[in-house]
Design a protein around this motif. Structure first.
Motif, PDB file in Angstrom:
ATOM      1  N   MET A 159       0.888  -1.061   0.040  1.00 50.50           N
ATOM      2  CA  MET A 159       0.145  -0.063   0.046  1.00 50.50           C
ATOM      3  C   MET A 159       0.699   1.214  -0.107  1.00 50.50           C
ATOM      4  SD  MET A 159      -3.026   1.148   0.016  1.00 50.50           S
ATOM      5  CE  MET A 159      -4.223   0.102   0.564  1.00 50.50           C
ATOM      6  N   TYR A 187      -7.678  -5.887   7.907  1.00 48.50           N
ATOM      7  CA  TYR A 187      -7.766  -5.099   6.636  1.00 48.50           C
ATOM      8  C   TYR A 187      -6.830  -5.828   5.406  1.00 48.50           C
ATOM      9  CZ  TYR A 187      -7.752  -0.971   3.591  1.00 48.50           C
ATOM     10  OH  TYR A 187      -7.754  -0.089   2.585  1.00 48.50           O
ATOM     11  N   TYR A 188      -5.635  -6.249   5.863  1.00 49.34           N
ATOM     12  CA  TYR A 188      -4.675  -6.469   4.970  1.00 49.34           C
ATOM     13  C   TYR A 188      -4.645  -8.088   4.622  1.00 49.34           C
ATOM     14  CZ  TYR A 188      -2.316  -1.958   4.835  1.00 49.34           C
ATOM     15  OH  TYR A 188      -2.287  -0.751   4.498  1.00 49.34           O
ATOM     16  N   PRO A 198      -5.808  -5.255   0.186  1.00 52.80           N
ATOM     17  CA  PRO A 198      -7.109  -4.844   0.273  1.00 52.80           C
ATOM     18  C   PRO A 198      -7.707  -4.629  -1.000  1.00 52.80           C
ATOM     19  CG  PRO A 198      -5.910  -2.923   1.330  1.00 52.80           C
ATOM     20  CD  PRO A 198      -4.946  -4.056   0.651  1.00 52.80           C
ATOM     21  N   LEU A 199      -7.828  -5.168  -1.980  1.00 50.72           N
ATOM     22  CA  LEU A 199      -8.487  -4.722  -3.322  1.00 50.72           C
ATOM     23  C   LEU A 199     -10.029  -4.968  -3.548  1.00 50.72           C
ATOM     24  CD1 LEU A 199      -8.486  -3.358  -5.755  1.00 50.72           C
ATOM     25  CD2 LEU A 199      -7.442  -5.343  -6.920  1.00 50.72           C
ATOM     26  N   SER A 218     -13.938  -6.040  -1.902  1.00 51.73           N
ATOM     27  CA  SER A 218     -14.743  -5.915  -0.848  1.00 51.73           C
ATOM     28  C   SER A 218     -15.712  -7.054  -0.968  1.00 51.73           C
ATOM     29  CB  SER A 218     -15.408  -4.687  -0.862  1.00 51.73           C
ATOM     30  OG  SER A 218     -14.496  -3.417  -0.923  1.00 51.73           O
ATOM     31  N   GLU A 231     -16.314  -8.000   5.192  1.00 52.67           N
ATOM     32  CA  GLU A 231     -15.385  -6.880   5.329  1.00 52.67           C
ATOM     33  C   GLU A 231     -16.187  -5.744   6.157  1.00 52.67           C
ATOM     34  OE1 GLU A 231     -12.561  -3.969   2.939  1.00 52.67           O
ATOM     35  OE2 GLU A 231     -14.296  -4.544   1.993  1.00 52.67           O
ATOM     36  N   ARG A 271     -14.270  -1.088   4.459  1.00 53.04           N
ATOM     37  CA  ARG A 271     -14.889  -0.940   2.993  1.00 53.04           C
ATOM     38  C   ARG A 271     -14.779   0.577   2.702  1.00 53.04           C
ATOM     39  NH1 ARG A 271     -19.535  -2.562   3.886  1.00 53.04           N
ATOM     40  NH2 ARG A 271     -19.011  -4.778   3.354  1.00 53.04           N
ATOM     41  N   TYR A 280     -12.722   2.866   3.843  1.00 51.91           N
ATOM     42  CA  TYR A 280     -11.379   3.429   3.999  1.00 51.91           C
ATOM     43  C   TYR A 280     -10.909   3.211   2.381  1.00 51.91           C
ATOM     44  CZ  TYR A 280      -6.686   4.534   5.135  1.00 51.91           C
ATOM     45  OH  TYR A 280      -5.316   4.974   5.489  1.00 51.91           O
ATOM     46  N   SER A 281     -11.037   1.845   2.011  1.00 49.90           N
ATOM     47  CA  SER A 281     -10.598   1.246   0.763  1.00 49.90           C
ATOM     48  C   SER A 281     -10.919   1.929  -0.600  1.00 49.90           C
ATOM     49  CB  SER A 281     -10.608  -0.241   0.876  1.00 49.90           C
ATOM     50  OG  SER A 281     -11.910  -0.687   0.693  1.00 49.90           O
ATOM     51  N   THR A 282     -12.323   2.132  -0.465  1.00 45.84           N
ATOM     52  CA  THR A 282     -13.021   3.005  -1.254  1.00 45.84           C
ATOM     53  C   THR A 282     -12.466   4.188  -1.406  1.00 45.84           C
ATOM     54  OG1 THR A 282     -14.908   1.709  -1.021  1.00 45.84           O
ATOM     55  CG2 THR A 282     -15.151   3.618  -2.061  1.00 45.84           C
ATOM     56  N   LYS A 302     -12.784  -2.531  -8.250  1.00 46.00           N
ATOM     57  CA  LYS A 302     -13.285  -2.335  -7.133  1.00 46.00           C
ATOM     58  C   LYS A 302     -14.759  -1.802  -7.148  1.00 46.00           C
ATOM     59  CE  LYS A 302     -12.233  -1.028  -2.852  1.00 46.00           C
ATOM     60  NZ  LYS A 302     -12.004  -1.989  -1.826  1.00 46.00           N
TER      61      LYS A 302
END
Length: 280
Positions: A52, A115-116, A124-125, A127, A131, A136, A138-140, A205
């Motif tokens: 990341m 998360y990882y 974390p690609l 979802s 999750e 969700r 945060y990664s978005t 994503k």
């Protein structure tokens, strides 16, 4: 300085892939027995954080370099040139921000969960329903917020740059302007490869957020083979396309040609001394 920083960020992706390959060899043939333990392990968390950090710093560095070239090309008389100290401050800020983005999910397990460790490659690609909402969001925000915004900004900047190149008349500072244009073209290929790599990631994503069923192997292929492509190509692109590298390469080739000619001449001379009766 910016190119060296980008090279370091790309190198971190290579370190990530090295450790993924090492653990792949370690668990080869019996991964299912260790899958859950591996995804919850500290090693998985750390190399996921490293991946990341590499991706986010790379994206932000490319955005920074693009905006700098944008100001030099579109506003050639603005006399904007970032000094050494100013550039160093920007680079430190980018690295610190990338480190914060990568480390935040490790601080609060209640909000982010594992998360990882959502998949075997610790990235974390994808979802899914398991999750946590915080993870969700945060990664978005990272992939479809920061990275997509940076991608749109880069595309807009290069479109404006090349439009300005076509419309700008010749000026007294044409030599400086031509230098900036050549550098902009050089970085265009770097950004183009990033766009080719990030577009499928954006699509993947979005599909995962829309609850479209995606095979787990697709995510693994994207993370291992598509995402690192730009990290592999960037050093080649900004090395081969650099004028200093091309000049040194030409000098080396000329030196080798001269050495070959000297060897051939010395060989002929030695043969002539050994065979004095032979015709010259």
């Amino acid at each position: 300085m910016a190119i060296i920083s980008l090279c370091c960020a790309d190198c971190l992706m290579g370190v990530y892939l090295f450790f993924i390959g090492a653990f792949d060899i370690k668990y080869c043939g019996e991964y299912n027995r260790h899958a859950q333990l591996w995804m919850e392990s500290l090693q998985c968390q750390l190399i996921g954080c490293l991946a990341m950090l590499s991706t986010e710093v790379s994206v932000m560095l490319l955005t920074y370099m693009t905006l700098e070239k944008y100001l030099c090309i579109v506003f050639p008389f603005h006399n904007y040139r970032a000094g050494r100290k100013q550039t160093l401050c920007y680079l430190i800020f980018i690295w610190v921000l990338g480190f914060i983005i990568a480390v935040i999910p490790l601080w609060d397990k209640q909000t982010f969960g594992n998360y990882y460790g959502r998949n075997g490659v610790c990235f974390p690609l994808h979802s899914d329903e398991m999750e946590k909402p915080g993870a969700r969001c945060y990664s978005t925000g990272i992939f479809l917020g920061l990275n997509l915004f940076a991608f749109i900004m880069i595309v807009f900047s290069y479109t404006s740059m090349f439009y300005s190149v076509q419309k700008t008349a010749k000026t007294a500072r044409q030599s400086v302007y031509n230098k900036e244009v050549s550098i902009a073209k050089r970085f265009f290929f770097i950004v183009f490869t990033d766009a080719m790599c990030w577009t499928p990631i954006f699509i993947l994503k979005i599909l995962s957020l829309l609850r479209v069923e995606i095979a787990g192997t697709i995510v693994l292929w994207v993370v291992i083979f598509i995402l690192p492509i730009n990290s592999a190509l960037n050093p080649i692109l900004y090395t081969i396309t650099a004028s200093s590298f091309q000049d040194k390469l030409k000098l080396c080739l000329k030196a080798k040609c001269k050495q070959a000619e000297l060897r051939e001449t010395s060989q002929k001379v030695s043969e002539a001394y050994q065979n004095p009766s032979a015709p010259p």
